[in-house]
Design a protein around this motif. Sequence first.
Motif, PDB file in Angstrom:
ATOM      1  N   LEU A   1       8.904  10.768  -5.255  1.00 18.94           N
ATOM      2  CA  LEU A   1       8.089  11.870  -5.086  1.00 18.94           C
ATOM      3  C   LEU A   1       8.845  13.292  -5.242  1.00 18.94           C
ATOM      4  CD1 LEU A   1       5.690  10.474  -2.511  1.00 18.94           C
ATOM      5  CD2 LEU A   1       4.869  11.460  -4.703  1.00 18.94           C
ATOM      6  N   LYS A   2       9.726  13.157  -4.695  1.00 19.41           N
ATOM      7  CA  LYS A   2      10.759  14.702  -4.762  1.00 19.41           C
ATOM      8  C   LYS A   2      11.018  14.855  -6.232  1.00 19.41           C
ATOM      9  CE  LYS A   2      14.650  16.612  -2.401  1.00 19.41           C
ATOM     10  NZ  LYS A   2      16.015  16.249  -1.990  1.00 19.41           N
ATOM     11  N   ASN A   3      11.302  13.876  -7.095  1.00 25.17           N
ATOM     12  CA  ASN A   3      11.730  14.276  -8.477  1.00 25.17           C
ATOM     13  C   ASN A   3      10.452  14.554  -9.259  1.00 25.17           C
ATOM     14  OD1 ASN A   3      14.230  14.126  -7.790  1.00 25.17           O
ATOM     15  ND2 ASN A   3      14.572  12.103  -8.192  1.00 25.17           N
ATOM     16  N   SER A   4       9.188  14.002  -8.796  1.00 24.56           N
ATOM     17  CA  SER A   4       7.835  14.056  -9.587  1.00 24.56           C
ATOM     18  C   SER A   4       7.384  15.577  -9.988  1.00 24.56           C
ATOM     19  CB  SER A   4       6.708  13.339  -8.955  1.00 24.56           C
ATOM     20  OG  SER A   4       6.329  13.758  -7.915  1.00 24.56           O
TER      21      SER A   4
ATOM     22  N   GLY B   1       0.800  -1.193   0.102  1.00 31.67           N
ATOM     23  CA  GLY B   1       0.177   0.065   0.220  1.00 31.67           C
ATOM     24  C   GLY B   1       0.747   1.311   0.146  1.00 31.67           C
ATOM     25  N   SER B   2       2.029   1.335   0.746  1.00 34.63           N
ATOM     26  CA  SER B   2       2.642   2.623   0.902  1.00 34.63           C
ATOM     27  C   SER B   2       3.186   2.850  -0.314  1.00 34.63           C
ATOM     28  CB  SER B   2       3.504   2.422   2.038  1.00 34.63           C
ATOM     29  OG  SER B   2       4.596   1.471   2.019  1.00 34.63           O
ATOM     30  N   THR B   3       3.964   1.888  -0.955  1.00 37.29           N
ATOM     31  CA  THR B   3       4.716   2.068  -2.251  1.00 37.29           C
ATOM     32  C   THR B   3       3.724   2.596  -3.334  1.00 37.29           C
ATOM     33  OG1 THR B   3       6.001   0.185  -1.176  1.00 37.29           O
ATOM     34  CG2 THR B   3       6.648   1.004  -3.457  1.00 37.29           C
TER      35      THR B   3
ATOM     36  N   PRO C   1       6.478   9.671   2.997  1.00 36.99           N
ATOM     37  CA  PRO C   1       6.908  10.655   1.861  1.00 36.99           C
ATOM     38  C   PRO C   1       5.536  11.066   1.387  1.00 36.99           C
ATOM     39  CG  PRO C   1       8.048   8.503   1.728  1.00 36.99           C
ATOM     40  CD  PRO C   1       7.036   8.673   2.873  1.00 36.99           C
ATOM     41  N   CYS C   2       4.435  10.740   1.580  1.00 36.49           N
ATOM     42  CA  CYS C   2       3.286  10.890   0.876  1.00 36.49           C
ATOM     43  C   CYS C   2       2.540  11.795   1.528  1.00 36.49           C
ATOM     44  CB  CYS C   2       2.224   9.844   0.471  1.00 36.49           C
ATOM     45  SG  CYS C   2       2.870   8.393  -0.264  1.00 36.49           S
ATOM     46  N   LEU C   3       2.548  12.289   2.874  1.00 35.56           N
ATOM     47  CA  LEU C   3       1.811  12.996   3.672  1.00 35.56           C
ATOM     48  C   LEU C   3       1.186  14.230   3.218  1.00 35.56           C
ATOM     49  CD1 LEU C   3       2.613  11.312   7.294  1.00 35.56           C
ATOM     50  CD2 LEU C   3       0.700  10.894   5.815  1.00 35.56           C
TER      51      LEU C   3
ATOM     52  N   ASP D   1      10.809   5.426  -2.416  1.00 34.49           N
ATOM     53  CA  ASP D   1       9.689   6.272  -2.481  1.00 34.49           C
ATOM     54  C   ASP D   1       9.521   7.837  -2.511  1.00 34.49           C
ATOM     55  OD1 ASP D   1       8.732   4.010  -2.654  1.00 34.49           O
ATOM     56  OD2 ASP D   1       7.605   3.939  -0.646  1.00 34.49           O
ATOM     57  N   ALA D   2      10.621   8.398  -1.435  1.00 34.46           N
ATOM     58  CA  ALA D   2      10.833   9.802  -1.126  1.00 34.46           C
ATOM     59  C   ALA D   2      11.655  10.249  -2.354  1.00 34.46           C
ATOM     60  CB  ALA D   2      11.544   9.948   0.296  1.00 34.46           C
ATOM     61  N   ILE D   3      12.407   9.739  -2.994  1.00 31.67           N
ATOM     62  CA  ILE D   3      13.192  10.079  -3.850  1.00 31.67           C
ATOM     63  C   ILE D   3      12.044  10.345  -5.238  1.00 31.67           C
ATOM     64  CG2 ILE D   3      15.110   9.883  -5.574  1.00 31.67           C
ATOM     65  CD1 ILE D   3      16.419   8.479  -3.289  1.00 31.67           C
TER      66      ILE D   3
END
Length: 351
Positions: free
Chosen positions: A348-351, A20-22, A47-49, A344-346
């Motif tokens: 989202l950061k690059n998106s 789910g988290s990924t 990373p999503c919050l 996951d954090a990387i």
Amino acid sequence: MTASDERKNILILGANGFIGSTLCAHLLAKTQHEVYAVDLATHKLAPCLKHPRFHFYERDLLIHHEDIHYLVKKCDIILPLVAIATPELYVTKPLSVFELDFEANLKVIRWCAEYDKRVIFPSTSEVYGMATDEAFAEHTTNFILGPVDKQRWIYSCCKQLMDRLIYAYGFEKNLRYTLFRPFNFIGAKLDDIRNDAGSRIVTQFLHNALHRQPLKLVDGGFNRRCFTYINDGIDCLLRIIENKNACADKEIFNIGNPNENYSVAELAKILKEVLHEFDTKLADAVKIETVSADDYYGKGYQDIARRVPSVKAAKEKLGWEPKTSLREALRRILNYHFNGVDPDAILLKNS
Ligand code: UDP
């Protein structure tokens, strides 16, 4: 704009879990969908919050029926990912497995049928049990489970009945569903590395190595598994969610990596080698020993000798193939635990 480009409301029950988290991170980074996420906690979702299209609800599937009912009605695509999926718990907490994996999810499936929602449901490679086919195929492999006092099979049995029920809802009530069967997904957020016992194999071995405890090979470590890196699995799920030309409707897909087929003993050896790249001393200190299944899991356990997926259906219908080797997956997992690199954090950061 095609149907698959439309912005949809996607409900992920069990969003703080491994898959789910990924999946939440990849949906936010790669699609325009709104993500409605339900779970008891948020530590894997950090990373999503703060993402504007991420909506988190702290709710318990076993308690907050009205709220979950409301969210099912509100959303377009439902992924009920809440489940106990750890062999140790099949043996020690079989009733909890039934209550959560079967009873609680049954309610959700019934709501999906009632409100004509598309449901993407996690079946499991465990449904095939001790099947002897070279590669397990969705429509031809017979399921082989052990006797009732081998409680390990309660998970497989619950999931199998859910599969049959969802199939029947599709047949009689035209429920739009896709069933997917993960084959030993691995990744940094699989299980909690701090747990002393009871994790799935890769996390358990890593925990033991980090705490200078021996890696324990159950019955000599001859049983084989195909290890699938989480991002490959998520890539397949994104294709199922996209559902181009309804290619995933009323389908069942194995998601696994047949090329990365290793015995547990081989896994221990490869993990030790990859650990060497991160911490030579720690890797040199790793001891590997054998333990009987009875001593490790208790009498209610029965093992599965081999489990290879056929991924022909996913390749032909979704254009999907796994890409990541076990060694590369282990490197990424160790990079997370040693260097705090969260893919996951990387992403989202690059998106
Ligand atoms: N296993 C092991 N040592 C451990 C944990 C698991 O040898 O510390 C074995 C287990 O008996 C099984 C395989 O590793 O043969 C994979 O176990 P896992 O819990 O990851 O899940 P499974 O693939 O059986 O669903």
